[in-house]
Design an enzyme around this catalytic site. Structure first.
Site, PDB file in Angstrom:
ATOM      1  N   ASP A 173      38.472  46.007  46.480  1.00 38.34           N
ATOM      2  CA  ASP A 173      39.919  45.873  46.641  1.00 38.34           C
ATOM      3  C   ASP A 173      40.658  45.562  45.334  1.00 38.34           C
ATOM      4  O   ASP A 173      41.882  45.427  45.338  1.00 38.34           O
ATOM      5  CB  ASP A 173      40.255  44.792  47.685  1.00 38.34           C
ATOM      6  CG  ASP A 173      39.788  43.410  47.265  1.00 38.34           C
ATOM      7  OD1 ASP A 173      39.036  43.311  46.279  1.00 38.34           O
ATOM      8  OD2 ASP A 173      40.158  42.426  47.933  1.00 38.34           O
ATOM      9  N   TYR A 268      39.268  44.814  34.808  1.00 37.64           N
ATOM     10  CA  TYR A 268      37.895  44.458  34.415  1.00 37.64           C
ATOM     11  C   TYR A 268      37.479  45.093  33.092  1.00 37.64           C
ATOM     12  O   TYR A 268      36.465  44.692  32.509  1.00 37.64           O
ATOM     13  CB  TYR A 268      36.899  44.841  35.508  1.00 37.64           C
ATOM     14  CG  TYR A 268      36.809  43.820  36.607  1.00 37.64           C
ATOM     15  CD1 TYR A 268      35.831  42.835  36.603  1.00 37.64           C
ATOM     16  CD2 TYR A 268      37.714  43.820  37.664  1.00 37.64           C
ATOM     17  CE1 TYR A 268      35.750  41.881  37.610  1.00 37.64           C
ATOM     18  CE2 TYR A 268      37.650  42.880  38.679  1.00 37.64           C
ATOM     19  CZ  TYR A 268      36.663  41.906  38.645  1.00 37.64           C
ATOM     20  OH  TYR A 268      36.590  40.971  39.641  1.00 37.64           O
TER      21      TYR A 268
END
Length: 446
Positions: A173, A268
């Site tokens: 998600d 990320y």
């Protein structure tokens, strides 16, 4: 609705701190995804019961038509279910803390899904996820498993190799969280208002396009301008409850974006682009796990205790919908009602990214329906992105090799190749420390 069926769901990982919020979203979505039964399964009876006793009250008050139970018996849990939600953390927060702290001892990123920590976690998760798939296939062979247990890329590669025909979809998600921020930046309500093209690996990807779903307007120029100055930080009321470590992450996206202004990055990417920065700004004695134990876990278990003692779930902390659980309900609805809505999934490439190997596990948009997922073509990966992806996905494949072959050497190669690790001698030190603490969970590596 296309049918009047009511569904049976089991949450594997009933003791997760995300579970109560997920249950509230399931209850709110009864017009969209009606349930007849909800079960919890966990191998930690005590932890699960703390959550389950409170959920029992929530369901009794708000959806008494749903039959609720919780168990540590796989046969009871996985019999007569239509969907399995995978929300497990093998080794719990104790092992997550070690995933983060051991690499930091040696000047390497300490993060639960990236670098050595992510690979260690992935190796722990493989046997547990395979076991859940086997239980599902034995007791409810027509069920679908929606897995969001990390490390997703490694788990998905293990599924591809070890259970290639299993009805399991591996999701994440994080892109949805970022897309919700994109919507706010553009004055829209939520990620539902966006159409997009995205490609990459799990926690390792880029948006090629973002448009207003209703009007078709290209939102990339506005988003690029905003992200170049602010990252994905929205601020104000939207971010009033955002923790400091996440604030830093969303703001750091500005620097990640600068490396390729033709796309928009997943947050990320900071761990791969700026590993020295991440280590310099980390506290090896107080990592993200410590923040969670002090904040989310304490709040969730405290609220569950309060509900049980009060005998009512009135005015609970989960009455504000969570993106994480809302997204999973959307996916279940798409499969149950064969809507062919577009969401991301982690799946074998098979041409979705034209210049990546067919057996690469990639994260790309897919159409969701009764027969599972249909990946959509995203074109070529850029040269920069493809180089990064080839390195990272090779690490992930080597971890699965290490699991299958019980190979110390393959795990060492995975650590050595990873962009966050400076050289093989450091990789060996981290791996040797991790082997000791992971003895109860990893296969014996020789």
């Amino acid at each position: 609705m296309a049918n009047d069926k009511k569904y049976s769901v089991v949450i594997a990982g009933g003791g997760s701190t995300f579970t109560p919020g997920f249950v509230l979203d399931l209850i709110k979505s009864q017009d969209m995804f009606p349930l007849r039964q909800l079960k919890f399964y966990d191998n930690d009876a005590e932890r699960q019961e703390k959550i389950a006793k409170a959920v029992e009250i929530i369901i009794k008050e708000r959806a008494p038509q749903i039959k609720f139970s919780y168990t540590t018996d796989p046969k009871k849990a996985f019999t007569d279910v239509d969907f399995v939600m995978g929300s497990i953390r093998v080794g719990k927060y104790h092992m997550r803390s070690l995933d983060e702290k051991i690499p930091l001892k040696y000047g390497v990123n300490g993060q639960e899904t990236t670098g050595p920590g992510g690979m260690a976690y992935g190796l722990r998760s493989i046997p547990a996820i395979i076991q859940i798939i086997d239980w599902m296939e034995k007791y409810s062979p027509n069920a679908w498993m929606i897995n969001y247990s990390n490390t997703i890329a490694i788990v998905a590669e293990a599924c591809r190799r070890l259970r290639p025909n299993a009805k399991v979809i591996n999701i994440c998600d994080m892109p949805i969280d970022i897309m919700n921020r994109m919507a706010k930046i553009c004055g829209l309500d939520s990620f539902h208002d966006l159409d997009f093209t995205y490609y990459g690996l799990n926690h390792f990807g880029w948006w090629k396009s973002v448009r207003n779903k209703k009007t078709g307007e290209d939102l990339m120029p506005k988003l690029k301008d905003y992200v170049s100055k602010n990252g994905y930080w929205v601020g104000g009321d939207y971010d009033k409850d955002t923790e400091a470590s996440w604030e830093a992450t969303f703001k750091k996206a500005k620097d990640c974006y600068s490396l390729d202004p033709t796309t928009l990055p997943n947050t990320y990417m900071q761990y791969y682009y700026f590993p020295q920065y991440e280590v310099a700004n980390a506290n090896p004695k107080h990592t993200r796990t410590d923040e969670i134990l002090e904040h989310r876990q304490k709040i969730v278990f405290g609220e569950c205790k309060r509900i049980v003692e009060a005998g009512t779930a009135k005015d609970n902390i989960w009455d504000i919908s969570g993106l994480h659980s809302e997204y999973i309900v959307d996916i279940c609805h798409a499969i149950a009602y064969n809507t062919h809505e577009k969401f991301l999934a982690n799946c074998p490439n098979n041409g979705a990214i034209s210049n990546m190997d067919p057996d690469s596990i990639v994260e790309v948009p897919c159409l969701y329906g009764a027969d599972g997922i249909q990946p959509l073509a995203t074109g070529k990966a850029g040269r920069f992105q493809r180089g990064l992806m080839m390195e990272q996905q090779t690490c992930e494949k080597l971890v699965v090799d290490a699991y299958v072959e019980h190979s110390y050497n393959k795990m060492l190669q995975a650590f050595t190749l990873n962009k966050t690790v400076p050289d093989a001698s450091v990789a060996k030190k981290i791996l040797d420390d991790m082997m000791v603490v992971n003895k109860p969970y990893w296969p014996e590596l020789k």
